[in-house]
Write a protein that holds these residues in place. Sequence first.
Motif, PDB file in Angstrom:
ATOM      1  N   SER A 106       0.830  -1.205   0.000  1.00  0.00           N
ATOM      2  CA  SER A 106       0.000   0.000   0.000  1.00  0.00           C
ATOM      3  C   SER A 106       0.867   1.259   0.000  1.00  0.00           C
ATOM      4  N   GLU A 107       0.550   2.181  -0.873  1.00  0.00           N
ATOM      5  CA  GLU A 107       1.253   3.464  -0.962  1.00  0.00           C
ATOM      6  C   GLU A 107       0.462   4.583  -0.301  1.00  0.00           C
TER       7      GLU A 107
ATOM      8  N   ALA B  15       1.603  11.091   9.469  1.00  0.00           N
ATOM      9  CA  ALA B  15       2.906  11.555   9.960  1.00  0.00           C
ATOM     10  C   ALA B  15       3.972  10.621   9.412  1.00  0.00           C
ATOM     11  N   THR B  16       5.169  11.140   9.247  1.00  0.00           N
ATOM     12  CA  THR B  16       6.294  10.312   8.836  1.00  0.00           C
ATOM     13  C   THR B  16       7.101   9.983  10.080  1.00  0.00           C
ATOM     14  N   PHE B  17       7.294   8.704  10.322  1.00  0.00           N
ATOM     15  CA  PHE B  17       8.053   8.255  11.485  1.00  0.00           C
ATOM     16  C   PHE B  17       9.487   7.989  11.065  1.00  0.00           C
ATOM     17  N   LYS B  18      10.421   8.544  11.813  1.00  0.00           N
ATOM     18  CA  LYS B  18      11.848   8.280  11.584  1.00  0.00           C
ATOM     19  C   LYS B  18      12.369   7.598  12.836  1.00  0.00           C
TER      20      LYS B  18
ATOM     21  N   THR C 224      12.705   5.166   7.834  1.00  0.00           N
ATOM     22  CA  THR C 224      11.635   6.128   7.608  1.00  0.00           C
ATOM     23  C   THR C 224      10.373   5.390   7.186  1.00  0.00           C
ATOM     24  N   LEU C 225       9.288   5.684   7.891  1.00  0.00           N
ATOM     25  CA  LEU C 225       7.996   5.067   7.586  1.00  0.00           C
ATOM     26  C   LEU C 225       7.017   6.176   7.219  1.00  0.00           C
ATOM     27  N   ALA C 226       6.659   6.251   5.954  1.00  0.00           N
ATOM     28  CA  ALA C 226       5.777   7.313   5.479  1.00  0.00           C
ATOM     29  C   ALA C 226       4.472   6.779   4.901  1.00  0.00           C
TER      30      ALA C 226
ATOM     31  N   PHE D  10       7.352  -3.022   8.374  1.00  0.00           N
ATOM     32  CA  PHE D  10       8.240  -2.851   9.510  1.00  0.00           C
ATOM     33  C   PHE D  10       7.730  -3.598  10.742  1.00  0.00           C
ATOM     34  N   ILE D  11       6.457  -3.445  11.072  1.00  0.00           N
ATOM     35  CA  ILE D  11       5.978  -4.058  12.316  1.00  0.00           C
ATOM     36  C   ILE D  11       5.629  -5.531  12.158  1.00  0.00           C
TER      37      ILE D  11
END
Length: 85
Positions: free
Chosen positions: A7-8, A13-16, A25-27, A35-36
């Motif tokens: 999914s795009e 919020a962008t998590f760094k 970076t998770l955007a 990631f999770i």
Amino acid sequence: MGDVSSSETPLRATFKLRLNGETVTLATVGQAYRFITNLSAVEWMEFRSLHADAVSALENAAGNAMLTIQATSALRALFVRARLL
């Protein structure tokens, strides 16, 4: 709903996160989901309920972009509790 991990849909919020000396970076919903879910279940054991909430919220947001606020909030709660933020 398609594959959540691809999914795009942008998060609110962008998590760094700094993990093993590298910045992650998770955007998007897909990046956060990968990631999770790619870390082992043992690593999330202590935060099982928050992890399950975040996974569910990301799956819902992948199918409906209006739910990215809830997904972002669930991720933030998980990352703060896990001291990643």
